[in-house]
Design an enzyme around this catalytic site. Structure first.
Site, PDB file in Angstrom:
ATOM      1  N   LYS A 188       0.916  -1.109   0.024  1.00 46.69           N
ATOM      2  CA  LYS A 188      -0.135   0.052  -0.023  1.00 46.69           C
ATOM      3  C   LYS A 188       0.829   1.280   0.031  1.00 46.69           C
ATOM      4  CE  LYS A 188      -4.015  -2.196   0.446  1.00 46.69           C
ATOM      5  NZ  LYS A 188      -5.113  -2.532  -0.275  1.00 46.69           N
TER       6      LYS A 188
ATOM      7  N   ASP B 215      -0.616  -0.075  -4.436  1.00 48.43           N
ATOM      8  CA  ASP B 215      -1.905   0.269  -4.453  1.00 48.43           C
ATOM      9  C   ASP B 215      -2.110   1.439  -3.856  1.00 48.43           C
ATOM     10  OD1 ASP B 215      -4.678   0.151  -4.044  1.00 48.43           O
ATOM     11  OD2 ASP B 215      -4.655  -1.885  -3.033  1.00 48.43           O
TER      12      ASP B 215
ATOM     13  N   GLU C 178      -2.266   0.560  -8.666  1.00 49.14           N
ATOM     14  CA  GLU C 178      -3.515  -0.064  -8.393  1.00 49.14           C
ATOM     15  C   GLU C 178      -4.518   1.169  -7.890  1.00 49.14           C
ATOM     16  OE1 GLU C 178      -6.250  -3.226  -5.739  1.00 49.14           O
ATOM     17  OE2 GLU C 178      -4.270  -3.544  -6.229  1.00 49.14           O
TER      18      GLU C 178
ATOM     19  N   GLU D 109     -11.547  -3.128  -8.555  1.00 45.38           N
ATOM     20  CA  GLU D 109     -12.135  -3.526  -7.122  1.00 45.38           C
ATOM     21  C   GLU D 109     -13.381  -2.698  -6.769  1.00 45.38           C
ATOM     22  OE1 GLU D 109     -10.772  -2.862  -2.432  1.00 45.38           O
ATOM     23  OE2 GLU D 109      -9.070  -2.819  -4.110  1.00 45.38           O
TER      24      GLU D 109
ATOM     25  N   ASP E 204     -14.073  -7.783  -8.896  1.00 48.44           N
ATOM     26  CA  ASP E 204     -14.341  -8.288  -7.483  1.00 48.44           C
ATOM     27  C   ASP E 204     -15.834  -8.864  -7.579  1.00 48.44           C
ATOM     28  OD1 ASP E 204     -14.077  -6.893  -4.328  1.00 48.44           O
ATOM     29  OD2 ASP E 204     -15.855  -7.576  -5.018  1.00 48.44           O
TER      30      ASP E 204
ATOM     31  N   HIS F 133      -9.231  -8.731  -7.517  1.00 49.53           N
ATOM     32  CA  HIS F 133      -9.406  -8.253  -6.136  1.00 49.53           C
ATOM     33  C   HIS F 133      -9.855  -9.455  -5.105  1.00 49.53           C
ATOM     34  CE1 HIS F 133     -11.232  -6.296  -2.367  1.00 49.53           C
ATOM     35  NE2 HIS F 133     -10.277  -5.983  -2.401  1.00 49.53           N
TER      36      HIS F 133
END
Length: 445
Positions: free
Chosen positions: A194, A248, A274, A303, A326, A353
């Site tokens: 992240k 992400d 992402e 996602e 997703d 995801h």
């Protein structure tokens, strides 16, 4: 013999104040009723609202034998938001029931369909400007001859996976290093972290992760890693061991901010960024992709893409390098199939995801359908794996020693989303035993 849906049960299931599930079980009539389980993932507050939307849709199923054609319920979407993810839970439960009734895992039910049957199961409304039923039928027939061979291969080697366990914000450097080493030792070659809170921290963590995944001393015994020059790793910015890093941002930036921030991350060589901006901003994603292309960094999203129409526009605009469906954000398997077919037509790899409750259990089925019946490839695809909460499912997913998903094979598991009764009894909101204890002050939540 036809069956009629007669009743259903919904449960708002929550293991703490974060990862949550709106869960439904549907039943038919008959001496031996068919049963189907479905759910959609949330992150806490609002889970009860989704349960109410699921109940509203399921009641229409009982009364009229349909789910998505109610114009009044559709109006509060349409085909987006709470009512859409609720439709996903109900649709997934029906597919689970279908697979169980046939005695097959969901993926096997679908890949055993004829091209005509699979097309009949797919939603085409609003996407026929890029994919018609005839287009889909031609694509599926072209892949038909190789289905059995691909199924044999994936049963033997498993489906490629990546992991985010070391990549969460707020971890100490020591924890990042330890979790990264553990993931490498477990056979993973793709890793995600992240980013977006602090550039200096992101670069520091990225350097730590890179220093470990690029060092052959941490590879599992007997492993040489991957060939960074192999076709399946081209364009992924692999290191010398073939390891790949993704980042992400979870929608944190405006478009111009995203471009500048990710340029500054180029030294850690991410394959893609992402969710760099708002999930509805198709043109914004396309702008970011063009700006980052000279740096060898791609763009991934999906996602939070509401529906197949958002994906259609992402494909049409050349806005993404990776499609991240997703299983719960879309309205169940029926809509997922339309996105898988569009992705295959545009040549965009699908990397679903799967970071929440039950998502790993769901999406391995979708990736198998994509590989065996639709795209015919898994060489550049990787499926997210999160190593938590699987213990609550009767048929949990699993990872092999090479960091790949094992293929679900139990003929009774359907869509693999049935929860243990004890887990529902313990965590159902607000009357589950966990929450009853929490209200007495014995649990810190």
């Amino acid at each position: 013999m036809s069956r009629k849906i007669t009743h259903f049960e919904t449960h708002g299931w929550n293991t703490d104040c974060d990862y949550s599930s709106a869960y439904i079980t549907i039943f038919t009539d008959g001496d031996e009723p068919l049963v189907g389980h479905g759910m959609t993932f949330t992150i806490g507050r609002g889970n009860d609202i989704v349960c109410k939307a699921i109940a509203a849709l399921a009641n229409r199923l009982i009364a009229y034998d349909y789910v998505g054609a109610d114009s009044q319920l559709r109006w509060i979407g349409p085909e987006k938001g709470v009512i859409h993810i609720a439709a996903g839970a109900v649709n997934n439960a029906l597919w689970d029931m279908f697979a169980r009734a046939r005695g097959k895992p969901l993926w096997k039910l679908v890949v055993d369909m004829t091209p005509e049957e699979l097309v009949d199961a797919t939603v085409f409304r609003y996407i026929t400007d890029v994919l018609t039923r005839e287009d889909a039928l031609t694509m599926l027939k072209a892949k038909e001859a190789g289905k059995q061979e691909r199924e044999t291969i994936v049963r033997e080697v498993g489906y490629p996976a990546y992991i985010t366990s070391a990549g969460w914000l707020g971890y100490s450097d020591e924890k990042v290093a330890r979790l990264t080493k553990e993931a490498v030792a477990a056979g993973f070659s793709h890793f995600k972290m992240k980013v977006g809170a602090d550039l200096a921290s992101d670069l520091s963590r990225g350097r730590i992760v890179r220093s470990i995944i690029d060092d052959p001393q941490y590879l599992p015994e007997g492993s040489r890693g991957g060939d960074p020059n192999s076709p399946e790793l081209q364009g992924k910015n692999p290191g010398p061991t073939g390891a790949v890093l993704m980042v992400d941002a979870n929608q944190v930036w405006d478009v111009s901010q995203a471009i500048q921030y990710v340029k500054n991350l180029a030294e850690v060589k991410p394959w893609f960024i992402e969710e760099p901006t708002a999930p509805d901003d198709i043109i914004g994603h396309a702008t970011i992709r063009r700006a980052l292309k000279p740096y060898g960094i791609g763009v991934a999203t999906g996602e939070h893409a509401h529906n197949r129409m958002v994906f259609k526009q992402l494909f049409q605009s050349d806005a993404i390098d990776v499609c991240q469906i997703d299983s719960c954000r879309l309205a169940g398997v029926s809509e997922v199939l339309s996105v898988l077919l569009m992705a295959a037509k545009f040549g965009v790899p699908v990397c679903p995801h799967a970071g929440g409750v039950g998502l790993c259990e769901y999406v391995i089925h979708l990736s198998l359908i994509d590989y065996i019946a639709i795209s015919g490839t898994m060489e550049r695809n990787v499926l997210e794996f999160a190593d938590h909460l699987h213990e609550h499912f009767v048929y949990p997913c699993s990872i092999n020693a090479k960091g790949r998903y094992n293929v679900p094979l139990n003929p009774a598991e359907g869509y693999s989303i049935e929860m243990h009764k004890q887990s529902v009894a313990e965590f159902e909101w607000p009357e589950g035993s966990y929450w009853m204890t929490a209200r007495t002050g014995s649990v810190n939540y």
